[in-house]
Scaffold this motif. Structure first.
Motif, mmCIF file in Angstrom:
data_model
loop_
_atom_site.group_PDB
_atom_site.id
_atom_site.type_symbol
_atom_site.label_atom_id
_atom_site.label_comp_id
_atom_site.label_asym_id
_atom_site.label_seq_id
_atom_site.Cartn_x
_atom_site.Cartn_y
_atom_site.Cartn_z
ATOM 1 N N GLY A 150 0.811 -1.211 0.000
ATOM 2 C CA GLY A 150 0.000 0.000 0.000
ATOM 3 C C GLY A 150 0.847 1.265 0.000
ATOM 4 N N GLU A 287 -1.222 -7.381 4.550
ATOM 5 C CA GLU A 287 -1.575 -6.388 3.546
ATOM 6 C C GLU A 287 -1.244 -6.871 2.128
ATOM 7 N N ARG A 290 -3.802 -7.594 -0.448
ATOM 8 C CA ARG A 290 -4.469 -6.569 -1.253
ATOM 9 C C ARG A 290 -3.843 -6.435 -2.650
ATOM 10 N N ASN A 328 -7.215 -0.943 -4.473
ATOM 11 C CA ASN A 328 -7.140 -1.699 -3.223
ATOM 12 C C ASN A 328 -5.821 -1.491 -2.489
ATOM 13 N N LEU A 329 -4.889 -0.756 -3.100
ATOM 14 C CA LEU A 329 -3.583 -0.543 -2.469
ATOM 15 C C LEU A 329 -3.411 0.865 -1.904
ATOM 16 N N VAL A 330 -4.496 1.471 -1.450
ATOM 17 C CA VAL A 330 -4.348 2.745 -0.739
ATOM 18 C C VAL A 330 -3.685 2.466 0.607
ATOM 19 N N PRO A 331 -3.087 3.514 1.258
ATOM 20 C CA PRO A 331 -2.473 3.272 2.557
ATOM 21 C C PRO A 331 -3.478 2.748 3.585
ATOM 22 N N ARG A 332 -2.906 2.240 4.665
ATOM 23 C CA ARG A 332 -3.722 1.541 5.656
ATOM 24 C C ARG A 332 -4.794 2.419 6.282
ATOM 25 N N ALA A 335 -7.672 2.914 3.839
ATOM 26 C CA ALA A 335 -8.455 1.686 3.652
ATOM 27 C C ALA A 335 -9.300 1.382 4.891
ATOM 28 N N TYR A 639 -4.898 9.731 -3.265
ATOM 29 C CA TYR A 639 -4.637 8.412 -3.841
ATOM 30 C C TYR A 639 -5.666 8.090 -4.909
#
Lengths: 640, 254
Positions: A150, A287, A290, A328-332, A335, A639
């Motif tokens: 992410g 993660e 993802r 689906n790979l935005v930062p935690r 998400a 993002y």
């Protein structure tokens, strides 16, 4: 007395700072190193790598862990990988890009110079670990493989199946055991640090309890290094191991080490949702899932059809919809909040409607079951053991859970706390991740601190004390601290209350999760700040710890840890209340954009909030370290 | 679910042990085995009774801290699963479950279900590493490792050091644990320089603490990471070779 927060960032251009600093620091010559004794507490990635490296250099090292073996430390549970700017894949990565992604991912609340150094050292870590025999994933030509994580648009994450933390920790543990065998490091297992000894303003030793026979003992050294991990267990339910605790850093804080950004906690988006009231901990699903899994909820709130019966058109792939560029790979943090919004709006799935789907059906169609199994089979098996559902057949259910704490002891560029001679490494310090840590960066930071930063910077401090002996443990400074420890330990046993330690911990966790978790408000924090001290008083008056102190007593161990969590929880809430903005993992509902994204207020809050102990956990003193950005332009994270 | 537990209680290494019986009612099948023990301990403390000591930490099957004999099986009835990942749905309502610590001379009892596994650390100390001081490493891609080799080394490196292999072995042997580490390192190109010295040293320290392997194969079945017993054969092969090679290498020195 207000402490001075001098970050001691070296002058010069960003990319030259560490190089110049290494040259300007004082050295201790090889023959003199053995005259210095260093105490290292904790044997996770940061502690084991530091102790091993210091031992190799010739220092006399004593290392302490409350586990039965150094290899048990919770670094072992890290799954997904470790970042490094190797650019082995020719996809545009560089040290500067890793630096930039980390600053941006941390929502512009970290120190530029520290983060750049971290990105530089990422290269050495991969070399070191590979030489130690860490079995990183390989391509067919025998070279190292990478995957994406992410917050990045390049593939820079090195991994060892879903057990990267385990393999890196075993590498560091083995290097440590080599030094134990050589006699340069003395290992104390099942020994817990219960307080720090400070004399004339310097850290000179620790007081410990032997967890097997209860013996309280004193240990003296020229410097003390804390690598004792984070404090997410303040929430009771978290992905941390059961014994992970804040006692070492909290006791150091009470002795004068400022605590920075305590409210910056990370809620990890992909954990298995709680199944019942008695859940003891939450399990993370890496993660890395993802990369291939797609996150969705039913479009219709309350739709309780089995997931495979819900047609494509009736599914909301909400991360792909809201953040098309990163999907689906935005930062935690991004998400996690998105998942929370979906569940709060009634779209939650599973028996308790407390999750969202993470679906591999498309990936299995595209890549085949074998490829997916090669990448994630151990995670899929772990999921099946816990939930009794097969993720190859039905989508996983996931929900955010407390996972990591970006806050920690304040440290300068040399990783020294506000107590001279006391260092903090890895998750125990606050240094590199700002308000949000990117995936696969914790392993990087722990190992950078332990292998490549501390071994240089500690010499600069020690050089001043050449030919001085450590303070003898018979000194009254040790006596006073030991008396306090004994009083605390016997206090728990003599309370004779009615409620168990775990009951109090669980209640504290509920307050923290509700008011200081994924979304925070001023009124909620005020409520928590009223409830926590009241519950703490109840704990002191009514906790029941059976048995005796001179034996193996697990309830007694936990009592001290929970006692400290009560005080730490208060400064977390105060920090969250003080920070009237949203950034990274800290989301204040009052400060959000019309789309519900975090609204930073750089003019007022571009600083590190360091809290100094005053004797009252309800009113610490706030000291600010302004953050100056000379290289990166502050902008709103996007993002999309 | 309602369960009856028979748990080994022992106050210290030199004290006599005994089984204590506990009735644990109202347990959910979704709970893990250790959560069931947590609840029992909560109830015991509330009644003023001594709780059961047991080792555990990550509860994700990776730290290797937990591990008990459940009805005579190391880590219980589910294959490839550490105690912390075992769930009550694997038992039936009304079951009586016997819980004991690891039983092996190499693992003295600390208290109740907790044992002392520092002998494993001694084996690693003897040579379970590759000698490379911090900072001395070449670029990581300078040493290609064939994918199959890396995968097999990983299969061995997956060991969590829990000790189930020793507990399950009728001889109390630690060959699977030792073989896993020796093979992890001996298979890799980086591990070749110390291959023979490592093998001899680790095997000999292992034999100071543990019994001998007679190929029962119980260790492989008990291993929560399903590490193959083939690694023991490879270790034995390397050990025999090491005996010859180390002697020759010493001769060269003289």
């Amino acid at each position: 007395m207000t402490i001075n927060l001098d970050p001691r960032v070296p002058a010069g251009p960003l990319a030259d700072k560490w190089e110049n600093h290494k040259f300007s620091m004082r050295l201790v010559n090889p023959a003199n190193k053995r005259k210095f004794k260093i105490i290292v507490v904790g044997t996770g990635l940061a502690g084991a790598s530091a102790a091993a490296s210091l031992g190799e250099l010739g220092y006399e090292v004593e290392v302490f862990t409350f586990h039965d073996s150094p290899r048990r430390a919770h670094s072992i549970a890290a799954q997904g990988g470790i970042n490094a700017a190797k650019n082995y894949h020719n996809d545009g990565d560089s040290v500067y890009r890793l630096f930039y992604d980390t600053i941006k991912g941390g929502d512009y609340r970290s120190r530029e110079a520290n983060v750049h150094r971290l990105a530089e050292l990422s290269l050495n870590i991969i070399d070191q670990a590979t030489a130690q025999g860490v079995p990183f994933a390989r391509e067919y030509g025998g070279l190292l493989d990478n995957r994406s994580f992410g917050g990045a648009q390049v593939s820079r994450t090195f991994y060892a199946r879903g057990q990267t933390g385990q393999q890196l920790l075993l590498g560091a543990y083995q290097a440590l055991m080599r030094q134990v065998d050589r006699g340069s490091v003395k290992l104390h297992t099942r020994t817990e640090m219960l307080d720090l000894v400070v004399k004339d303003g310097r850290a000179v030793g620790i007081v410990t309890r032997d967890l097997v026979n209860g013996a309280i003992s004193r240990h003296s050294g020229h410097a003390v290094v804390l690598a004792t991990g984070g404090y997410a267990n303040v929430f009771f339910l978290s992905t941390n191991a059961k014994a992970s605790n804040a006692t070492a850093i909290w006791r150091a804080h009470r002795r004068g080490a400022a605590f920075a950004n305590p409210a910056f906690t990370q809620i990890h988006p992909t954990c298995i949702p709680a199944s019942d009231e008695f859940q003891s901990k939450l399990t993370l699903m890496s993660e890395s899932l993802r990369n291939d899994g797609r996150i969705w909820v039913p479009k219709r709130a309350g739709d309780n059809r089995p997931p495979n019966d819900i047609p494509m058109a009736e599914r909301d792939y909400f991360l792909e919809r809201m953040y098309p560029a990163f999907g689906n790979l935005v930062p935690r943090d991004v998400a996690s909040r998105a998942a929370k919004r979906m569940v709060d709006a009634g779209h939650g799935v599973g028996p308790l409607q407390n999750g969202v789907y993470l679906d591999f059906a498309n990936a299995i169609d595209r890549l085949g079951r074998n490829t997916i199994a090669e990448r994630y089979d151990n995670l899929f098996q772990m999921y099946e053991r816990i939930t009794d559902e097969d993720p190859y057949q039905v989508p996983m259910r996931i929900y955010p859970a407390p996972h990591y704490t970006m806050g920690g002891l304040w440290v300068d560029y040399n990783l020294m706390t506000t107590i001279p001679g006391l260092y903090a490494l890895g998750e125990a310090n606050f240094s590199d991740h700002g308000a949000n840590r990117l995936g696969a960066s914790a392993l990087m930071q722990g190992l950078a601190d332990g292998y490549f930063v501390l071994p240089y910077t500690i010499g600069d401090y020690l050089a001043e004390y050449l030919n001085t002996d450590p303070v003898p443990t018979s000194h009254e400074a040790f006596g006073e601290v030991e008396a306090g420890v004994r009083e605390r330990v016997s206090g728990y046993l003599n309370t004779n209350g009615t409620r168990t330690v775990d009951w109090f911990h669980r209640e504290l966790g509920k307050i923290m999760l509700e008011h200081c978790g994924m979304a925070r408000t001023e009124s909620g924090l005020d409520k928590a700040l009223a409830e926590i001290p009241a519950l703490h008083e109840e704990f002191k008056a009514d906790v029941r710890v059976l048995g005796e102190s001179e034996s193996f007593n697990q309830s007694l161990e936990r009592a001290g840890r929970v006692d400290d969590f009560f005080e730490l929880a208060q400064v977390m809430c105060l920090d969250a209340k003080n920070r009237e903005e949203s950034c990274g993992g800290h989301f204040r509902e009052e400060y959000q954009t019309p789309e519900g994204e975090a609204l930073r207020r750089d003019n007022e809050f571009a600083y590190v909030a360091a809290w100094d102990w005053t004797g009252d956990p309800g009113s610490p003193e706030l000291i600010k370290e302004p953050l100056e950005f000379e290289n990166v332009k502050l902008s709103t994270r996007s993002y999309k | 679910m309602n369960i009856t537990l028979q748990v080994w209680k022992q106050e210290g290494p030199d004290r006599a042990g005994r089984f204590a019986t506990y009735q644990v009612d109202d347990i959910e099948p979704e709970m893990s085995f250790l959560e069931m023990l947590d609840i029992l301990n909560e109830r015991l403390v509330s009644q003023g009774d001594d709780p059961i000591s047991f080792d555990h930490d990550c509860r994700e099957g990776i730290c290797g801290t937990c591990g008990v004999m459940i009805d005579g099986q190391a880590h219980g009835p589910q294959l490839g699963t550490a105690t912390c990942q075992l769930h009550m749905r694997k038992f039936r309502d009304g079951d009586t479950i016997t819980v004991e610590p690891w039983r092996a001379a190499g693992f003295p009892i600390v208290r109740d279900l907790v044992v002392d596994r520092t002998s494993f650390d001694r084996i690693i100390e003897a040579g379970g590493y590759i000698t490379v001081d911090t900072g001395a490493a070449p670029d990581a891609n300078l040493i290609p490792v064939p994918k199959d080799v890396a995968e097999t080394a990983f299969d061995a490196a997956a060991c969590i050091g829990c000790g189930a292999c020793v507990a399950a072995c009728p001889n109390g042997a630690a060959n699977l644990f030792t073989a896993a580490k020796i093979n992890h390192l001996n298979l890799l190109p980086q591990g070749q320089a110390e291959r023979w010295a490592r093998t001899e040293a680790m095997v000999e320290v292992m034999e100071e603490y543990f019994g001998s392997c007679t190929n029962h194969g119980e260790c492989e079945k008990a291993c929560p990471k399903e590490i193959s017993i083939d690694f023991i054969a490879w270790m034995n092969r390397d050990y025999v070779k090491a005996k010859v090679k180390n002697r020759r290498l010493m001769g060269q020195k003289a």
